[in-house]
Design an enzyme around this catalytic site. Sequence first.
Site: not given
Length: 678
Positions: A246-247, A252, A468-469, A472, A544
């Site tokens: 991945p980046p 390099t 909402h949070e 979760h 979500d």
Amino acid sequence: MSKKEPQNKKTPAPKTESNKPRFNFYWIYIIIAVLFIGMQVLNSGGSLKKIDWQEFKTGMLETGEVDKLIGYRSDDIYKIEVFIKKDKLGLEKHKEVKDDSFTGATGPHYYFTESSPEAFETRLNEVFKEHKDLQPISVQWESRPDWFSGILGILLPMALIIGLWLLFMRRFTGGGQGGGAQIFNIGKSKATLFDKNTRENITFDDVAGLEEAKVEVMEVVDFLKNSKKYTTLGGKIPKGVLLVGPPGTGKTLLAKAVAGEAQVPFFTLSGSDFVEMFVGVGASRVRDLFKQAREKAPCIIFIDEIDAVGRSRSKNQMMGGNDERESTLNQLLVEMDGFSTDLGIIVMAATNRPDVLDSALLRPGRFDRMITVDKPDLVGREQIFNVHLKPLKLAGDVSPKKLAEQTPGFAGAEIANVCNEAALIAARSNKKEVDMSDFNAAIDRVIGGLEKKNKIISPEEKKIVAYHEAGHAVVGWFLDSTDPLVKVSIVPRGVAALGYAQYLPKEQYLYTTEQLLDTMCMTLGGRAAEEIVFGRISTGAQNDLERITRVAYGMVTLYGMNPKVGPLSFNDPNGEYQFRKPYSEELARVIDEEVRLLVENAYNKTKDLLRERRHELEMIAQELLQKEVIFTGDIERLVGPRPNQVPDLSAEIPQVISSEKLPDVAAAAEETEEKPEA
């Protein structure tokens, strides 16, 4: 991936004779042009003196000294040139206009101006009528063009066109010393050479967090240093090494470490350096690159972002057979399989998109080895933090191990960004040391974006975001297979993020059906909480829904976790199916129905859990409205310790099985760690 102090300074190469300024041949052309113009001026005559009509009449015409007269038009007036007789040039009054002995010019010697030919001839005839003893002289009228303006009219456009062409070609080919010589170097390689005069000072000691990749790369260095150890046993040195990851993981930087350790010439360039607007330039540069490499062998060629020229040819059929990238790739394939292995030329390349590379590049004999440079694990992140924390002035509460635990899935570049952001935040607060709170703020900024202090939301919207949070948090707290919760925030961040919940996923590669189902329930907790508390839903659950849809389709179509569809996988990493589906319309309908049923069951399960834990949901939401940010300790204080802690089964999974990474499931689970809600 990271490195220590910024030591990669290149030692300047000693000055050689070739660095001295060279003579520019354009000066020869300038001198020739000046001489040409000068000759034209000299050829126009001797010292031509301007007089008026009265001087001409009394001092030359009436005394019989005029040999002939020539008239011509110049701009809006008429000029009359006067030629004096040769036997009269010796007079004292004509000493300033003697004939030029160098050019052999015999006049004209004087000139004066008139308004029109008719007026001049009238005045001239009047003089001859008064002095009948004079021999009449007629005027020879000529149509004489302006030679200087004519030459300029030709030379200036030509000079302008040539100048613009040289400027365009100079810029197009990179400029630099040599001027127009760059036009003929367009097919030359643009690779930068690091040798004993200009070497990279980065070594493997400066690379942290990639121990397995370093072992593989160090073997490449040993191939070049001690090649006889392998060739005497009949072995062949690998031709190519491909770094995939991945980046930001340090591909390099690994190549720079190889350049510093190998002590052999190291050519480095980007894949885009081969591509130009002219057909055939890329192939010419590939040939020139390998020609230089053969002269410097043993050496290493490093091509960064090789996917710029190494894309699969089957995916570019619409471009035709004369595509510049395709011809460049063909030449690269020929060169890699055309030189002998005992020359000691190894080609290294890096890419984060191995799926788009041509299969001919990846076959044995070209890129023999593929080294995966993945995101670091917990131990690797701690090593990277140790490297980047050295230049910072730290407080006593900063722990690299704790920081590594709080940054799962971070690459080396992201860890470096966290350390830099923490230092900037501390400086903004006028602190003398960087403490743990600065690092927590930096991690929040990297994950959720910049805190929007000027984003004013209404109390009703803030209440919706809080519930909402909290949804979760409650679902993730009471389910068995979800990741541990770290913090919940309703502080607006980023472009449209009004809040987010951050989790701490385990370092694992295999995911069970139960884990994915619980993850879907936890992701749907916000939408379910809005529906239970307010009786309506908002647009805040868009992110979500995208995640759970991706996970659900992955379970049904990729990992065979649906009993009705069966153990089938329709993954297509190589693009073999392209525009056609590998299943019928009837099976597609079944897949859609099973995915919808899977999401619906998870949503119903989430709502049942939240109705059961409605009291806990209210307490956490009210705490969020009051504090805006709460942590694990706050939730334990409100609802008690988390029940049914998930045992760590990673030690019980055999190493062979755990190394079989399922990238799509891992990515889907990783995305649910800490995504902000819109």
